[in-house]
Scaffold this motif. Structure first.
Motif, PDB file in Angstrom:
ATOM      1  N   UNK A   1       0.818  -1.219   0.000  1.00 25.12           N
ATOM      2  CA  UNK A   1       0.000   0.000   0.000  1.00 25.12           C
ATOM      3  C   UNK A   1       0.848   1.264   0.000  1.00 25.12           C
ATOM      4  N   UNK A   2       2.199   1.113  -0.139  1.00 27.15           N
ATOM      5  CA  UNK A   2       3.081   2.271  -0.080  1.00 27.15           C
ATOM      6  C   UNK A   2       3.441   2.803  -1.447  1.00 27.15           C
ATOM      7  N   UNK A   3       4.549   3.562  -1.499  1.00 28.09           N
ATOM      8  CA  UNK A   3       4.985   4.197  -2.741  1.00 28.09           C
ATOM      9  C   UNK A   3       6.285   3.610  -3.267  1.00 28.09           C
ATOM     10  N   UNK A   4       6.761   2.563  -2.648  1.00 35.25           N
ATOM     11  CA  UNK A   4       8.010   1.949  -3.083  1.00 35.25           C
ATOM     12  C   UNK A   4       7.928   0.438  -3.009  1.00 35.25           C
ATOM     13  N   UNK A   5       8.786  -0.220  -3.759  1.00 29.49           N
ATOM     14  CA  UNK A   5       8.840  -1.675  -3.759  1.00 29.49           C
ATOM     15  C   UNK A   5       9.227  -2.188  -2.376  1.00 29.49           C
ATOM     16  N   UNK A   6       8.540  -3.227  -1.922  1.00 19.44           N
ATOM     17  CA  UNK A   6       8.811  -3.831  -0.618  1.00 19.44           C
ATOM     18  C   UNK A   6       9.548  -5.151  -0.834  1.00 19.44           C
TER      19      UNK A   6
END
Length: 757
Positions: free
Chosen positions: A583-588
């Protein structure tokens, strides 16, 4: 420094063909012997090698004559006094034949030698794809002529201290692409030959006010290379062009008239396109030859024509001539730093290459670190995806024809344009570099402080968290302490970066210190700043570009709890699904997925979960003992709140009922069905205590049972419960057979149904 300076888009040596006593334009070959000296050196004899020296030729030192002994048409010596080299600086060396036929210039550094070079980006020159260096206005200070993105030539008059005066503009009727500097009218100031690369080539004579006057438009035709030399030995510089003419590859020689005008071209066919040639007397017959980059060697006839070509190894896009191994014979070196050692008879070795990093279209030779050995600079073009870029690369010579690993600095984005010029713009005895590129040309000043690398790029970093440090190194390659004034961060997002260093206020000679930089993004998105080091000396301040991307790394793991039905010990349940979503803005980055207790998982999750994507985790329950149990699903990653968890629960039982349900079908109201046996098995290792067997649910009175279970069933034993259906009313009737016990999950139930008729 009143002299002819010849540095250009394709670095070319102005050249000549002459025998002793002629009035040809002399050609000087690199290197001078010695190539440089320290300030305060005693007087010495300077040896100059080349072609076309008249018997009464004179060597000029910064435009003034010195006592000269002409040894042959290809070698002379001059007396240089201690006063000439008392202070640091750079002398211009030329040779003048009778009739004022003036050679190309070679720069002689008066400086302390250093083991390497340190360069600092000092200025940007907008719209400077083409670059030429010389004292165009005749004030004794090096200037820079630039062109390339508009209709015109711009002269930046040098102040002699690394700065430049107000640019002076000269209009052109075409957009210049190639540009070289040479003295086409013999007035002692370099002029410009300029081409748009496709069909127009013109000569612009320099004026003392910094402007240029167009005097000659040559015959139309594309020009992929320009060079200047006195090919017919008449004391006037001629012009070389090459390209695709009338369906064939060829080069043209335009014979000069000495006033900036040229005669009709003499065309010589070639077998393939060729870049800038090397010009020199390669077979030692006193006549100028041409070594083309396509591997063709044209020996000169001395009248502007050439013999049938012979092959040599060749290669690259620009070729230059110099004695790189000190054996007195001209060698060849190209823009990939491939060296072809000359044999003195017009033949060459196969070549050894040092730096094959991409075409350069340019090359510059000189003693760049003051150690008396010839060095080379190139600006190779490289591809990075859809974008091209350039690095200025300086390779120090070993004096035997080999070169050391390159010292590199980024020279910007390349769209079109090819230019490289070298000269001492700051007057400190160190040769600097002007590099042509778009959207802006660059000036690199040579200094003693080296700050590297040129940029620090940080991996994506979660907003509000601090990265691992990256290191920039400040090196002092000088012979005295470097006074450090300030080290700090500046730029658009300066608060997103921080630095610590062990440099102090003074860095000892020949030492280095480290600057540790960290990245703590304040917001999502690209964050930019620069690390700046200011010090006392040329090239200050120097900077390292800082960049990184702030991201919000977050994931959700749903649901928060998975509850499993009662499950027989030793058997596995049907899977239940947990979903992991970025749900963020970067690859996890996912490092592990695990369960605890009597629970197990399989998943389709990748090691890196992209923004907005999700994956599924299948969890099963396999109890090992009777009674309730709990566990946890854990996902470990680099997102906030790691590990993410889902709680797990279930109950194990040792009581097995078979069948798992009974449907009696139709039964007449008031009548009793035949009994259906239900077997209760204790799979446990201890006796099962039974407290009650009864019916629950909607219609418990419509069903009855008898059993032989008693109050206890031994471990591994079983008993039978006989169930009957006696409907009290018509329609669907239902209940649950419920067994209350201590086997876990009590009461165990199976559904019983029937229809009253």
């Amino acid at each position: 420094m009143r002299s002819v300076c010849f540095a250009c888009v394709f670095t070319i040596l102005t050249s000549t063909i002459a025998l002793a006593g002629s009035h040809a334009v002399p050609l000087l070959n690199q290197p001078l012997v010695p190539a440089s000296v320290k300030p305060g050196h005693k007087g010495f004899t300077l040896t100059v090698n080349g072609t076309g020296f008249a018997s009464t030729a004179v060597l000029n030192w910064n435009g003034s004559p010195r006592a000269t002994s002409v040894l042959s048409s290809s070698s002379l010596q001059a007396t240089i006094s201690a006063a000439d080299v008392a202070k640091a600086g750079t002398a211009s060396v030329t040779v003048v034949n009778p009739g004022s036929a003036r050679s190309n210039v070679i720069y002689f550094p008066i400086r302390r030698p250093l083991s390497t070079v340190a360069l600092a980006l000092d200025q940007n020159f907008a719209g400077s794809a083409a670059v030429a260096v010389g004292d165009f206005n005749g004030d004794g200070k090096l200037d820079i002529a630039t062109a390339g993105e508009s209709y015109g030539i711009q002269l930046r008059p040098g102040n002699g201290n690394g700065t430049f005066g107000t640019p002076v503009w000269t209009n052109t009727t075409f957009i210049p692409f190639l540009m070289i500097a040479a003295d086409f009218n013999g007035d002692g100031r370099p002029d410009l030959a300029v081409s748009d690369g496709s069909g127009t080539t013109s000569v612009f004579l320099s004026n003392t006010d910094g402007t240029f006057t167009e005097t000659s438009a040559l015959a139309p035709g594309p020009s992929s290379a320009l060079a200047a030399a006195d090919f017919n030995g008449d004391g006037n510089l001629d012009l070389y062009t090459s390209g695709w003419y009338g369906g064939v590859y060829a080069f043209r020689i335009f014979l000069g008239s000495g006033n900036g005008e040229f005669q009709s071209a003499r065309t010589t066919l070639t077998t393939s396109p060729s870049g800038t040639p090397a010009i020199g007397d390669f077979n030692q017959d006193g006549k100028l030859d041409l070594a083309l980059t396509d591997g063709q060697l044209f020996l000169g006839n001395g009248d502007g024509t050439f013999q049938t070509p012979v092959n040599y190894p060749g290669g690259g896009t620009t070729m230059a001539a110099a004695d790189v191994n000190g054996d007195g014979k001209l060698d060849l070196i190209n823009d990939e730093v491939c060296v072809f050692l000359g044999n003195g008879d017009g033949t060459f070795s196969d070549g050894t290459c040092t730096y094959t990093e991409g075409p350069s279209y340019n090359i510059s030779l000189g003693d760049f670190n003051g150690d008396g050995k010839l060095d080379v600079a190139v600006v190779p073009f490289k591809e990075n995806g859809e974008q091209n870029y350039q690095n200025l690369a300086v390779l120090l010579g070993n004096g035997d024809g080999t070169f050391q690993a390159p010292v590199e600095l980024p020279a910007g984005i390349f769209y079109y344009g090819i230019g490289l010029g070298a000269g001492d713009f700051s007057g400190d005895g160190k040769l600097d570099f002007a590099v042509g590129s778009t959207p802006s040309g660059l000036l690199f000043l040579q200094t003693v402080a080296s700050l590297s690398p040129p940029n620090l790029v940080f991996p994506d970093q979660d907003v509000g968290t601090t990265s691992q440090p990256q290191i920039a190194t400040l090196a002092n390659i000088g012979s005295s302490a470097l006074v450090i004034k300030h080290i700090g961060i500046s730029g658009t997002n300066l608060k997103d970066f921080a630095q610590k260093n062990n440099c102090g206020s003074s860095l000892p000679a020949d030492s280095s210190c480290q600057i540790s930089v960290t990245f703590t993004p304040k917001a999502v998105g690209t964050r930019l700043a620069s690390l700046n080091v200011s010090y006392k000396g040329v090239g200050s301040p120097q900077s390292v570009a800082l960049s990184g991307t702030g991201i919000s790394e977050s994931v959700s793991l749903t649901p928060s709890h998975l509850k499993f039905p009662t499950q027989l010990v030793g058997t596995s349940s049907s899977p239940q699904t947990a979903t992991l979503t970025n749900t963020g803005s970067g690859t996890v980055t996912i490092s592990s997925i695990a369960t605890s207790g009597s629970f197990h998982q399989t998943n389709n999750c990748p090691s890196s979960l992209l923004v907005g994507s999700n994956c599924q985790i299948q969890v099963t329950f396999t109890p090992t003992a009777k009674g309730p149990t709990t566990g946890k699903l854990s996902v470990t990653d680099d997102a906030k709140g790691s590990p993410q968890t889902t709680s797990l629960s279930g109950t194990g039982t040792v009581v097995e009922l078979q069948p798992i349900g009974v449907n009696f079908g139709n039964q007449k109201v008031g009548t009793k069905s035949q009994p259906v046996p239900v077997t209760l098995t204790n799979i446990g290792t201890t006796a099962l205590s039974i407290s009650k067997i009864a019916f629950t649910g909607a219609d418990p009175g419509d069903f009855s049972q008898t059993n032989n279970c008693g109050n206890s069933v031994p471990a591994g034993g079983n008993c039978t419960i006989k169930v009957r259906f006696e409907p009290k009313a018509k329609g669907q009737r239902s209940a649950n057979l419920a067994v209350s016990d201590d086997g876990g999950g009590s009461p165990q139930t199976i559904p019983v149904v029937g229809t009253g008729t």
